[in-house]
Design an enzyme around this catalytic site. Sequence first.
Site, PDB file in Angstrom:
ATOM      1  N   HIS B  26      -3.697 -21.305  42.914  1.00 55.79           N
ATOM      2  CA  HIS B  26      -2.423 -21.849  42.270  1.00 55.79           C
ATOM      3  C   HIS B  26      -1.017 -20.701  42.430  1.00 55.79           C
ATOM      4  CE1 HIS B  26      -6.403 -21.511  39.728  1.00 55.79           C
ATOM      5  NE2 HIS B  26      -5.669 -22.430  38.826  1.00 55.79           N
ATOM      6  N   GLY B 157       0.328 -20.958  28.456  1.00 54.63           N
ATOM      7  CA  GLY B 157      -0.828 -21.295  28.002  1.00 54.63           C
ATOM      8  C   GLY B 157      -1.910 -20.431  27.298  1.00 54.63           C
ATOM      9  N   HIS B 262       0.611 -26.543  40.244  1.00 55.13           N
ATOM     10  CA  HIS B 262       0.536 -25.791  38.414  1.00 55.13           C
ATOM     11  C   HIS B 262      -1.343 -25.561  39.700  1.00 55.13           C
ATOM     12  CE1 HIS B 262      -1.963 -23.568  35.840  1.00 55.13           C
ATOM     13  NE2 HIS B 262      -3.047 -24.415  35.980  1.00 55.13           N
ATOM     14  N   ARG B 357     -27.465  -0.765   8.996  1.00 61.86           N
ATOM     15  CA  ARG B 357     -25.594  -0.694   9.005  1.00 61.86           C
ATOM     16  C   ARG B 357     -25.170   0.679   8.334  1.00 61.86           C
ATOM     17  NH1 ARG B 357     -23.623  -3.444   4.154  1.00 61.86           N
ATOM     18  NH2 ARG B 357     -25.223  -4.158   2.864  1.00 61.86           N
ATOM     19  N   GLU B 411     -11.484 -11.933  14.643  1.00 58.64           N
ATOM     20  CA  GLU B 411     -12.699 -11.076  15.579  1.00 58.64           C
ATOM     21  C   GLU B 411     -12.775 -10.862  17.060  1.00 58.64           C
ATOM     22  OE1 GLU B 411     -13.672 -13.457  13.380  1.00 58.64           O
ATOM     23  OE2 GLU B 411     -14.024 -12.121  11.594  1.00 58.64           O
ATOM     24  N   PHE B 437     -20.736 -13.290  13.599  1.00 57.29           N
ATOM     25  CA  PHE B 437     -19.133 -13.687  14.213  1.00 57.29           C
ATOM     26  C   PHE B 437     -18.906 -13.194  14.996  1.00 57.29           C
ATOM     27  CE2 PHE B 437     -17.861 -13.364   9.249  1.00 57.29           C
ATOM     28  CZ  PHE B 437     -17.758 -14.745   9.328  1.00 57.29           C
ATOM     29  N   HIS B 473     -23.443 -17.999   7.687  1.00 58.59           N
ATOM     30  CA  HIS B 473     -22.975 -16.147   7.390  1.00 58.59           C
ATOM     31  C   HIS B 473     -24.651 -15.499   8.223  1.00 58.59           C
ATOM     32  CE1 HIS B 473     -19.772 -16.970   5.536  1.00 58.59           C
ATOM     33  NE2 HIS B 473     -19.235 -15.657   5.793  1.00 58.59           N
TER      34      HIS B 473
END
Lengths: 663, 663
Positions: B26, B157, B262, B357, B411, B437, B473
């Site tokens: 590039h 970008g 580019h 947890r 996240e 997630f 979830h």
Amino acid sequence: MNINQKAVNALRVLSADQVQKANSGHPGLPLGAAPAAYELWANHMNHNPKNPNWENRDRFILSAGHGSALIYSLLHMFGYEGVTIEELKKFRQFGSLTPGHPEYRHTKGIEATTGPLGAGVSTAVGMAIAEAHLAEVFNKENYPVVDHYTFAMTGDGCLMEGVSYEALSLAGTLKLDKFIILYDSNNITIEGDTDFAFTEDVEARFKAFGYQVIVVKDGNDLEAISKAIEEAKAEKNKPSIIINKTQIGFGCPAKVGKASAHGEPLGAENVQAFRECLGWESQNEFEISDDIYNHYSELAENGIQKENEWNEMFAAYTKEYPEMKKLWDEYFADVDMSKIMDSKEYWEFENKSMATRATSGTIINKLKDLYPNLVGGSADLAPSNKSEMKDAGFFSPQNRGGRNIHFGVREMGMTAITSGIYLHGGLKPFCATFFVFSDFMKPMIRLAALMGLPVTYVLTHDSIGVGEDGPTHEPVEQLAMLRSIPNINVFRPADYTETAVAWATAMQSKDRPTALVLTRQNLPQLKGSSQDAFKGAYILEEASNKENIDLIIMASGSEVELAVGAKEELEKAGKSVRVVSVPCIDLFEDQDCAYKEEILPSSVRTRLAVEAGEPMPWYKYVGFEGDVVGMTTFGASAPAEELFKHFGFTVENVVNKAKALLK
Amino acid sequence: MNINQKAVNALRVLSADQVQKANSGHPGLPLGAAPAAYELWANHMNHNPKNPNWENRDRFILSAGHGSALIYSLLHMFGYEGVTIEELKKFRQFGSLTPGHPEYRHTKGIEATTGPLGAGVSTAVGMAIAEAHLAEVFNKENYPVVDHYTFAMTGDGCLMEGVSYEALSLAGTLKLDKFIILYDSNNITIEGDTDFAFTEDVEARFKAFGYQVIVVKDGNDLEAISKAIEEAKAEKNKPSIIINKTQIGFGCPAKVGKASAHGEPLGAENVQAFRECLGWESQNEFEISDDIYNHYSELAENGIQKENEWNEMFAAYTKEYPEMKKLWDEYFADVDMSKIMDSKEYWEFENKSMATRATSGTIINKLKDLYPNLVGGSADLAPSNKSEMKDAGFFSPQNRGGRNIHFGVREMGMTAITSGIYLHGGLKPFCATFFVFSDFMKPMIRLAALMGLPVTYVLTHDSIGVGEDGPTHEPVEQLAMLRSIPNINVFRPADYTETAVAWATAMQSKDRPTALVLTRQNLPQLKGSSQDAFKGAYILEEASNKENIDLIIMASGSEVELAVGAKEELEKAGKSVRVVSVPCIDLFEDQDCAYKEEILPSSVRTRLAVEAGEPMPWYKYVGFEGDVVGMTTFGASAPAEELFKHFGFTVENVVNKAKALLK
């Protein structure tokens, strides 16, 4: 108390009761956002509870999907089929129509599955794109047959998620003037005040994105909300966001304005105090008086009336423009597969080496002519993905008829938007990027699979074949990642015929996304490839002694060529070797036992799988006596041929691995 | 031409030559951004080419990693070890120090692996957080031992990617005044003009985020660039972005301002024209005159001098504050594992049911006291993730010493920032969210694994045990997804002891991320659990007849309890059943063959794996004669116990599956 206020409070009470009865859920948003939701659904949104599929309905997405109790309350009060008071009582219980987060295809009136924050509002952008495009295609003077708004209700969380910035920035660029966000701004998130992590000036941000920004200072002021929605609708040059200042857990003295209102039941005592605070008459849970039900019935009648008027207009349109009606049916009906299956041209190809990305590009341009409702684009990689439909224009504020979309460098937003385009109805969308960036798409691919959307992902540059760009750009584990998602077809074709089958599978799908995993580098056209690829795996080259097979080599995509080369060598050495091409494990798993046994006879336990990716997906098929030639590390930066050699993707290495098994 | 201009053009020529020789790469960004990069490195950035690990150096990340030729040119000209002219000639070739995208730990002077757009600038935010925190911890009057800037260079970008919005918005909230973005604004992306997809007002956006915005109208004007950097450095209350207006492919008449500049070589003819256009004297590739080399050597001397001054200050600091020096060594050295291994308290637990947890939360708070440089936070789920370090404060503009971080609902940004905190040096970071997630984290987890960063991900709510929140979830395929990534330990512990081992593994790691996959629901403390869990898999309960094992049941996390229950039933029925707990497949794979054979003897082929996730990872261990009790569909919304029953995660179902195998 006037009837509107009562009607708002009915939504609050039903929401609180649902959460309390389930002893699980999120009362905070429903209590705060009920006035905005009510005002929108009651007085501004065209929707017919008796026909949730009316093509020209306004769309509404609850992007803050955890506030599901609110939308179930709305659906119930407006009389949507199935959402009875009994279902509200079964909120979040097994098999109910009122699951924890709203689910598309599960509950009538739910336009999209939401829950992961940011997803819903991004998906809504796709719906607004679809509306603008279809309006351009179908509307005639005096016949605005496609003419509706798309509303998305978000919380703070939705606006913090990157996916929403991506999609909402693009919506600004595209000047989607019929896209309207209702932002429930209550300054509270799970960890506390939004000042902790979200101090950006949301008004300024959306102005920077090219939106009309309207602020409602008191989220309980129905008149102000109404005025804001009217202003948003009146704007003809840009999307609008209504920043609606609310209090989380409004009406519940012990919880209002607190993070604890967000995601846990108010508690029985608080629910009583809440009823008192609202001036709610009944102390009985789920009890709504007849006057309120009657009021909602009248509102629902308006919606029925709206659709009736549209139906009349559409009937006249059909009469005046029968060819447009024909086109309409083509857009909105299932894909007519005979166009592909009967097309000689679709299946024809030049017998020369070609990258499957280029093959896919050729096929996209054939499909473009067969299916006028095919739309799609790339996350700023169209020249590399070969995903442009030539002479089909680019969708823009100036050209709503463009069928290509410049998504910008926004893979996750693109994927959500693609879902939204499909969800709107009428269009068959695809989107494209480098395969390694399917990582960025993953959360939205998962949602599309969960919703069962037949969208298509064009994922090129599918292995270390990427070469010089190196490990950041070389997918290794992405095949395993995508195959691990339920309800998706992951197709990695080996040549033209298999790529044509892959695209046909994608077009044919009614309830599953399809991922097309394509090479950067050239591949030969295989002698044995055929439409048997529709079955996901098939015998590409039979063993010399079919009754006595020494070894089965399985491979996908670019490695099929190696399998064929290895078979040749091994047969020379007197071995009987079957080559099975496996372009799509998911489809193969869908076949019956007899077919699976035919392709992979249980008596033949010496098996070798070859794929330039993480081996995990293959152990199911090779067992303890078999082996996998795969990638267990990241790639490297060098010309592709060197990398294939270095990482063992040569005929020689495959032969050696095979010989080791055959010892 | 003055020497500065020559020095800038040297970077351009070397960059163009690298790409041309590799015939891949590039050139666009390097040609346009060379002046800004030169001015920064030459006159504003404190860096010592002779010691790229100097703790107080300014950090520089090339977020637009595809412009790697530019940074290699800089490293070469400044005399960084290893980056010889020969290496530049081997740009993008196998084993060179100049791979396609910059790689951390591979080339000296590269602060982070970049390439996926948006990642680098987001990671840089983490470095700036680390700097601010360490400055608060260590600096004393007259001794600013931690006092440096973090610079990130981005293209269009990077600023379109959602991850960058997330991280950069947080940087604004946190008022990271020593974080400075150099935005190479050239209005061109791969598909063409940025107007197609990116019309947002970037100045207004960053003002909305709380940044100082400085515009350099002519990206070739070194004086203007210099002034802008000085202004950015002078701002003491907010981050800065310098919008540097450049032309992609500057100096190459055939390519300047075009998308084609580019990502492809200029072409041999264009490289010649380019030299002429720049007024470059030599026509020989990779030839730089001595005056330019000498100029860079002098600049490098400044850096050496800067470090020398710092070293002197640090020596005096050490003398005046010996206890701080001790603390410094503790922060910057490898983790002292004896603190964990010798601690009775660390391994002690209450013998009662507990969610892992919650167990993890307990352990985090023990680690907090053992390791003062442990920092971390959650994406707005700290109360659910149990990830807060009590009484350790929250990092904010007012409290730079806070060790907890409010990441907001971000996240992916969180994950990149966590990488940056580690990359800075001195801190041991973790971050937390719901396991499902991890989808949003994936692209940044992959980069962390590629860089070999020992960061820790706390991923709670790890299966259908999530319950009422439903399928959006409920992670199903995420264990397979994470395990498919090379170079990461995915740990799914079953009780306190295994969770303690998991955290110890995470703390011990020097070159791999660790994902801790933890339950929402309570689990019993197991009788057989032990520190053998460090080996990834171990015999939790031995078969009644060790010499004659009928069945091995493998399980992880919450399903180990089921395996133990099933064993009990099966033993009653006269079967000899071994239970193997497999908290970490990755670590088990690292063991020697003898250990693997001990745990899973090849003679015992009747094997059953039980895990509430996609079965793919288990086929390697169960073979054709075994089976997997797993999840092949998405989950549902209902109380967890009902879901476990519905999907077959009961002792009864495990026993039935086992009996079917034993027939």
